[in-house]
Design a protein around this motif. Structure first.
Motif, PDB file in Angstrom:
ATOM      1  N   TYR A  73      -9.131  -1.742  -6.138  1.00  0.00           N
ATOM      2  CA  TYR A  73      -7.952  -1.033  -5.634  1.00  0.00           C
ATOM      3  C   TYR A  73      -7.016  -0.681  -6.796  1.00  0.00           C
ATOM      4  N   MET A  80      -7.954   3.870  -1.655  1.00  0.00           N
ATOM      5  CA  MET A  80      -7.006   2.764  -1.654  1.00  0.00           C
ATOM      6  C   MET A  80      -6.803   2.218  -0.243  1.00  0.00           C
ATOM      7  N   LEU A 130       0.827  -1.209   0.000  1.00  0.00           N
ATOM      8  CA  LEU A 130       0.000   0.000   0.000  1.00  0.00           C
ATOM      9  C   LEU A 130       0.858   1.254   0.000  1.00  0.00           C
ATOM     10  N   LEU A 187      -9.989   0.179   0.863  1.00  0.00           N
ATOM     11  CA  LEU A 187     -10.035  -1.127   0.206  1.00  0.00           C
ATOM     12  C   LEU A 187      -8.969  -2.068   0.754  1.00  0.00           C
ATOM     13  N   PHE A 188      -7.802  -1.518   1.042  1.00  0.00           N
ATOM     14  CA  PHE A 188      -6.705  -2.341   1.543  1.00  0.00           C
ATOM     15  C   PHE A 188      -7.017  -2.905   2.921  1.00  0.00           C
TER      16      PHE A 188
END
Length: 398
Positions: free
Chosen positions: A140, A111, A65, A114-115
């Motif tokens: 993502y 992001m 990430l 979602l991660f």
């Protein structure tokens, strides 16, 4: 591959550190610095340091990430802001300006959500075994690469347009090379999204790990082109710095000789040539000051070179076969040498209102050229011989 990525990471950190000394100390625009900082962080997280961070935080693939946030969102947004500033396209409606700031933050937040919501605690390869996590990974990736591609395409348009129209050769080629790097970045993004979709529906586009190798090489090419392109204008400045430093050192003997007789024109105490060579600071300012002090010294010494000395110098120069500009410069060097000796002897000055700088004087470049020729002539054997002859003229008349 790891060793190659390590070399790229080192280059990026060197570039980041070098630019930090300029922008943070002088308060300059920092968007390009943030670009290289983000890219350097991304490359570092691709190395074993990223896996070490995952183990330290006990968050699976946290480096996955972070490298996207640093290298994709932060760097692309900062680079696009830098290109807009360089090209003069910072304007636009208030809504457009706000969106340039809001969109990167919204992308980063999406992001992160979602991660942490769906992609944890899976490792990257295990995500394909869970349908929900697989869809989250696709979303993502689409958010990340969509933002990255849009930013890179916008940056490409700026680079190609202003690289073509710029009158500055180094800046023009620098923008074009950056544009080529951004194009490689767009191809990288398309390759990654295609490879992800192919993995979800089958075995991938290319056999084995070739998908990863191809995308990695595209990413490395993009990074290197961006580094090289952003450095080209600096190379132009480096050439200017070297030329001015060379002129500064060439004028040092003439400056020392003339200001020894007229120390009042010096702003700073004299330094040896070795010290001058070892000091890289403010070369332009020192050279500018040196040209002024040489001309001020010549003006102060002109009262010690009466008309008969100047005429004698001119005749000697013409007798040696010199003509036109070379004769003019050599004549001035002759009477300056004679005037310096007269001043150091303690002779009484006369009054001369006819002295004018020999050529040059219109701008710094022409002044440097004129004074460099004067310095070369001043320290020649020809001028020394003529100055000796002119120096004896007052003794004969007294």
């Amino acid at each position: 591959m790891d060793s190659f990525e390590a070399v790229v990471a080192v280059l990026l950190w060197i570039t980041t550190g070098w630019r930090a000394t300029k922008v943070w100390r002088k308060g300059q625009d920092r968007t390009l610095w943030w670009t290289f900082f983000g890219l350097a962080m991304m490359m570092t997280l691709r190395l074993p340091a990223g896996r070490a961070l995952d183990q330290l935080t006990e968050v699976t693939d946290l480096s996955y990430l972070l490298k996207h946030l640093f290298g994709g969102v932060l760097s692309s947004a900062a680079l696009l802001a830098f290109l807009r500033r360089v090209s003069g396209q910072q304007g636009g409606s208030p809504v457009a300006k706000r969106m340039r700031v809001i969109l990167p933050f919204v992308t980063a937040a999406a992001m992160a959500v979602l991660f942490f919501a769906e992609l944890q605690p899976y490792e990257t390869r295990a995500i394909f075994q869970d349908p929900t996590a697989r869809l989250a990974l696709l979303a993502y990736t689409a958010v990340f690469l969509g933002f990255l591609s849009a930013s890179l395409l916008s940056g490409m348009r700026v680079c190609w347009r202003w690289g073509r129209d710029s009158s500055d050769g180094a800046l023009s080629w620098g923008l074009r090379v950056i544009g080529a790097g951004l194009a490689a970045g767009v191809v990288y993004a398309l390759t990654r999204i295609a490879a992800l979709v192919a993995h979800m529906t089958g075995d991938g586009i290319l056999p084995g790990d070739l998908d990863d190798y191809v995308s990695t090489y595209l990413l490395m090419a993009a990074l290197l082109l961006i580094v090289v392109g952003s450095s080209l204008p600096v190379l132009g400045k480096l050439r200017t710095w070297r030329a001015e430093r060379r002129a500064l050192l060439r004028l040092h003997p003439l400056w020392c000789a003339l200001t020894e007789a007229t120390p009042s024109v010096r702003l700073d105490p004299p330094r040896g040539l070795a010290t001058e060579r070892l000091d890289p600071r403010n070369v332009h300012g020192r050279l500018y000051r040196r040209t002024i002090e040489i001309r001020d010294a010549a003006l102060a010494l002109s009262d010690y070179a009466p008309a008969d000395i100047r005429e004698r110098a001119r005749q000697h120069v013409e007798a040696r076969g010199l003509a036109e500009s070379r004769a003019t410069v050599t004549t001035e060097a002759c009477w300056l040498a004679a005037a310096r000796r007269s001043k150091l002897r303690g002779d009484t000055p006369g009054s001369n209102t006819e002295h004018q700088p020999t050529r040059g004087g219109g701008d710094l470049r022409s002044e440097i050229s004129a004074l460099t020729q004067l310095s070369d002539a001043y320290h020649s054997d020809l001028v020394r011989d003529i100055a000796d002859a002119c120096d004896r003229l007052p003794e004969k008349q007294t």
